[in-house]
Design an enzyme around this catalytic site. Sequence first.
Site, PDB file in Angstrom:
ATOM      1  NE  ARG A 235     -25.861  29.320 -17.613  1.00  0.00           N
ATOM      2  CZ  ARG A 235     -26.446  30.094 -16.712  1.00  0.00           C
ATOM      3  NH1 ARG A 235     -27.333  29.557 -15.880  1.00  0.00           N
ATOM      4  NH2 ARG A 235     -26.168  31.382 -16.641  1.00  0.00           N
ATOM      5  CD  GLU A 264     -32.712  27.020 -20.722  1.00  0.00           C
ATOM      6  OE1 GLU A 264     -32.796  28.267 -20.675  1.00  0.00           O
ATOM      7  OE2 GLU A 264     -32.295  26.339 -19.772  1.00  0.00           O
ATOM      8  CG  HIS A 282     -33.072  29.324 -17.170  1.00  0.00           C
ATOM      9  ND1 HIS A 282     -32.121  29.186 -18.157  1.00  0.00           N
ATOM     10  CD2 HIS A 282     -32.390  29.789 -16.093  1.00  0.00           C
ATOM     11  CE1 HIS A 282     -30.940  29.571 -17.707  1.00  0.00           C
ATOM     12  NE2 HIS A 282     -31.086  29.942 -16.454  1.00  0.00           N
TER      13      HIS A 282
END
Length: 581
Positions: A235, A264, A282
């Site tokens: 994360r 993000e 991601h």
Amino acid sequence: MMAIEKPKVIICDPVADIGIEMLKAHCDVDIRPGLSEEALMDAIPAYNAAVVRSATKFPARVIDAAANLKVIGRAGAGLDTIDVARAEEKGIAVVNSPNANSVAVAEHTFALMFALVRHLPRANAGLKEDRWEKKQLMGTGLAGKTLGLVGFGRISRQVASRAQAFGMHVQTTQRRATPEKNAELGVDTVDMKTLFATSDFISLHVPGKPENRNLVSRELISEMKPTAYIINTARGIIMDEKALLDALDNGRIAGAALDVFKEEPALGNPLVAHEKVIVSPHIAASTDDAQQSAAVTIAEQILNILVDSPAENPLNLAVVPLDKVTPHERIDPRRVETLIQKFDASDVFTNPPIVVRSGENYVVLDGATRVSAFKKLGHPHIIVQILKESNNYTLDTWFHAIRKIDPQALLDILGGIPEITITRSDLKTVQADMVEHGGLCYIQTADKTIHHIQPAAGANHLDALNKLTTAYIDASHVTRTLHQDVDTLLAEFPDLAGVVVFPVFTLDQVLQIADAGNAMPAGITRFVIPGRVMRLNADFDFLTSDRDLTEKNDWLYDMVMERLASDSVRYYAEPIYLLDE
């Protein structure tokens, strides 16, 4: 009678179709990705369950608006986007799939690690821009290096086992250390400062909880070797991005690989553009296998909460009575006997036949020999894979390469069948002739002569077709093939007498023949079926026991779910060759 209202499920982020189909079997499902927080608050009161990934957030105020929500399903591991405490206060279950993406993330961790040490992005870009930078791209190896794992959960353990395979020394740090258990896995346990000071590679695998914000601090980064690299597939919140950027700018560490970021999408983030940083958007968990496993696990948990009836088997597998299973084609008795010998020598049932429902029965599309072998052995039940949507498969045709017989002898045998007539034709017109006259097929002999075969006057079309194929199968060696070009076949089969080319049948024709209790010749229809289940390896003794269907289907369901949850299932989209049939 009043209809029973189905539970309502909202899919907030993209998930694999297999999970959605499981939910649709029992619930009304709405797919609404990309909702803003305000739009989600307006929509959520209408739903009993929600499915999310990492994009959609469920903070306290959304949960407070969820008047009818019973469960939130996170198709993945992390729960940092959901206010779990508030959900518990409201009596809303929160479920996730922590095992589903472990392998995918571990593999991506190594993809980033290799890209770092071998300068793969720069090598790829340079060569595509006509730059041969061989001398400037000296890399380093993994063998003998020390990998430090921050956190030692499911994903981290997968990373550790792969690192050991590459000859790396692995050490870890945990909030609640279990050094004895770690040592059994060949992993040393150290404190955080030691890990950062002594590792050549540091990989982060801790959840994005508030207490982990900036866990990788300026102080810890300053402990790293100048030759060390850091990888984050966990994360973005756990990394002090400003401290990392300063360390990279000042040459205090060798580089970083990042799949996650504090904000993000990470557009405009200076780390993304840094020459010592490799990035991905991601996607560490984004593999077909991981997404399907996550979707199935979540769908099962949601259905367990919302409905009383058991969930359907996610791969459409079922144990069914053998007397309800009907092959659509004739069987070669020799192949049945060979398969019986294999069954007798095996402890497991590997490849389920493919069937479609037709009334109360199941028509076999592929696997008729397996069904016939089971019936001859006297077993009451068999595992099948049930196709439910006709657009999930296509129907094509095999051609028959006739071998090990003289071409004239073949024609003499066929000429003696009273149910058919044979006329000469040519390659340009034979297809039109077959359509016009209702032809059964045509044969092109090795000398490229075309023979059009029709049913004789008054003969039943299916009977004539079966008499024809039985005659040449009994008199020769027949190989199914996708080729009809004689030159291609002669190169593969020098003993070729000719090739039989059949028209393409429709599924309706196949089902009508089976429903009438008839069968087509063996080896003509070819069903192209994506997503078929193979290597099921179900226990033969349990399957063939005298237990009832309900118990056997529960056993099958549990077996499939266990394998999906443990990443034991692989999905292959591409065609394959099987060399052990």
